[in-house]
Design an enzyme around this catalytic site. Structure first.
Site, PDB file in Angstrom:
ATOM      1  N   TYR A 117      20.525 -46.501  84.165  1.00 59.17           N
ATOM      2  CA  TYR A 117      20.163 -46.759  85.555  1.00 59.17           C
ATOM      3  C   TYR A 117      18.715 -46.351  85.817  1.00 59.17           C
ATOM      4  O   TYR A 117      17.916 -47.140  86.338  1.00 59.17           O
ATOM      5  CB  TYR A 117      21.098 -46.008  86.504  1.00 59.17           C
ATOM      6  CG  TYR A 117      20.765 -46.219  87.964  1.00 59.17           C
ATOM      7  CD1 TYR A 117      20.965 -47.454  88.562  1.00 59.17           C
ATOM      8  CD2 TYR A 117      20.238 -45.180  88.744  1.00 59.17           C
ATOM      9  CE1 TYR A 117      20.646 -47.662  89.900  1.00 59.17           C
ATOM     10  CE2 TYR A 117      19.922 -45.377  90.078  1.00 59.17           C
ATOM     11  CZ  TYR A 117      20.132 -46.623  90.647  1.00 59.17           C
ATOM     12  OH  TYR A 117      19.800 -46.830  91.970  1.00 59.17           O
ATOM     13  N   LYS A 126      15.644 -48.978  86.730  1.00 59.60           N
ATOM     14  CA  LYS A 126      14.981 -48.883  88.031  1.00 59.60           C
ATOM     15  C   LYS A 126      13.493 -48.541  87.864  1.00 59.60           C
ATOM     16  O   LYS A 126      12.649 -49.029  88.629  1.00 59.60           O
ATOM     17  CB  LYS A 126      15.669 -47.835  88.909  1.00 59.60           C
ATOM     18  CG  LYS A 126      17.093 -48.180  89.313  1.00 59.60           C
ATOM     19  CD  LYS A 126      17.172 -49.371  90.238  1.00 59.60           C
ATOM     20  CE  LYS A 126      16.858 -49.032  91.668  1.00 59.60           C
ATOM     21  NZ  LYS A 126      17.115 -50.152  92.609  1.00 59.60           N
TER      22      LYS A 126
END
Length: 362
Positions: free
Chosen positions: A155, A159
């Site tokens: 994640y 991002k």
């Protein structure tokens, strides 16, 4: 700007953060025409004004996006859509391809279509995880000068790459900025408060890993929505936020153990005793759980990553967001905890004790 009419497209607008941004923007700027695109239809737990137009679209498919943009003709794009792995998958690699497809490739698609649609302003909902998901490091009172963690979790990595893509593409024609919310709570929260509340039924509340003094940033979702509205205002006026990233939080770091105790107290639970588990012991237990589940083809909530996460120190300075965007948290952390617990209890059909929260650790 209150009399201004603009067309706004919000990706992921039926979700937790996206719907809060929709509510905040519709309330402050009733003249704005808001279109939401999402893979999911409206959700009962995420309330939105009825006058909002919702369209189902997949940000991984450029053709679908182009049709949505042609219909909405947005002046402003707020890109919140993304995949956040649940706790059992957060520190593993099984969903890496899916996460990158949505979080990175989807963001690139949003940028490309926005450019062709001559969008004026593009706000990217990034995450504090672009920095803090490197669990090997403590992050006390960090600011936007800290480097991105290019090797952390799937994640955080996805991002970080998407945020860099957005900021590097900022131009005079389309101003862009990125907001980095910390861990969130609030109405419709499906991860933080639910997972902490679940510890009660699993008899896990007495167990304390590490020294239990580590500080976290936790942010009420409506405060994050306010920051997005401020970012829109800035990019449509002075543009001093263009090309910049901003940490967004309540600016009230809280000991993570105290946050958990406060939530449990609202549901009428106080741990009957405390068992302190050294971080090193919990780390090796996490390694053992990873090994067993890997052999059995299952998932585990206890891992080396989750242990390091629970013991992490991570809170950021809010000076940049205050100075450039004028952001300050409107709802304090105590009120945020109360509202979050009341909302989750309502969704569970539970009635909170009359003195809920009164036994919180001070």
């Amino acid at each position: 700007m209150t009399d201004m009419t603009k067309k706004v497209l919000i990706s992921g607008g039926t979700g937790f953060v996206g719907s809060a941004i929709v509510r905040a923007l519709a309330e402050k700027y009733p003249n704005f025409v808001i279109t939401v695109i999402d893979q999911s239809p409206r959700r009962p737990e995420h309330v939105m004004p009825e006058r909002i137009t919702c369209m189902q679209a997949d940000i991984a498919l450029p053709e679908t996006l182009s049709k949505a943009f042609e219909a909405a003709k947005p002046d402003i794009v707020v890109h919140t859509a993304g995949v956040v792995p649940d706790l059992a998958e957060r520190f593993g690699r099984r969903l890496e391809r899916e996460v990158w497809k949505i979080n990175f490739e989807g963001t690139r698609n949003m940028l490309d279509v926005s450019k062709h649609s001559e969008v004026e302003a593009f706000i990217y909902t990034s995450s504090c995880c672009v920095v803090i998901d490197d669990t090997r490091t403590a992050f006390p009172n960090i600011n936007e000068e800290w480097p991105l963690a290019l090797r952390s979790t799937i994640y955080g990595e996805s991002k970080a790459a998407a945020e860099a893509l957005v900021l590097n593409a900022s131009s005079n024609k389309m101003a862009k900025c990125a907001l980095r919310p910390s861990v969130l709570c609030g109405p419709g929260d499906y991860q933080l408060v639910p997972s902490i509340h679940a510890c009660i039924a699993k008899y896990e509340t007495p167990f304390l890993i590490g020294n239990g003094l580590n500080l976290w940033d936790i942010t009420y979702v409506d405060n994050v929505a306010d920051a997005h509205v401020l970012a829109i205002e800035n990019l449509l006026s002075s543009r001093t936020a263009a090309g910049e990233a901003f940490f967004i939080q309540n600016n009230e770091p809280i000991v993570f153990r105290d946050f958990c105790l406060a939530i449990w107290a609202y549901f009428g639970h106080v741990p009957p005793f405390e068992i302190h588990i050294p971080k090193s012991l919990a780390y090796f237990a996490g390694l053992a759980c990873e090994t067993v589940t890997r052999l059995m083809g299952t998932t585990t909530t206890l891992s080396r990553g989750s242990v390091q996460d629970a013991c992490a120190v991570r809170y950021a300075s809010g000076n940049k967001a205050k100075d450039i965007l004028g952001y300050e948290a409107r709802i304090g952390i105590e009120e945020a905890i109360r509202l979050s617990c009341e909302d989750y209890a309502s969704r569970l059909g539970l009635k909170l004790p009359i003195n809920g929260g009164s036994q919180r650790k001070q």
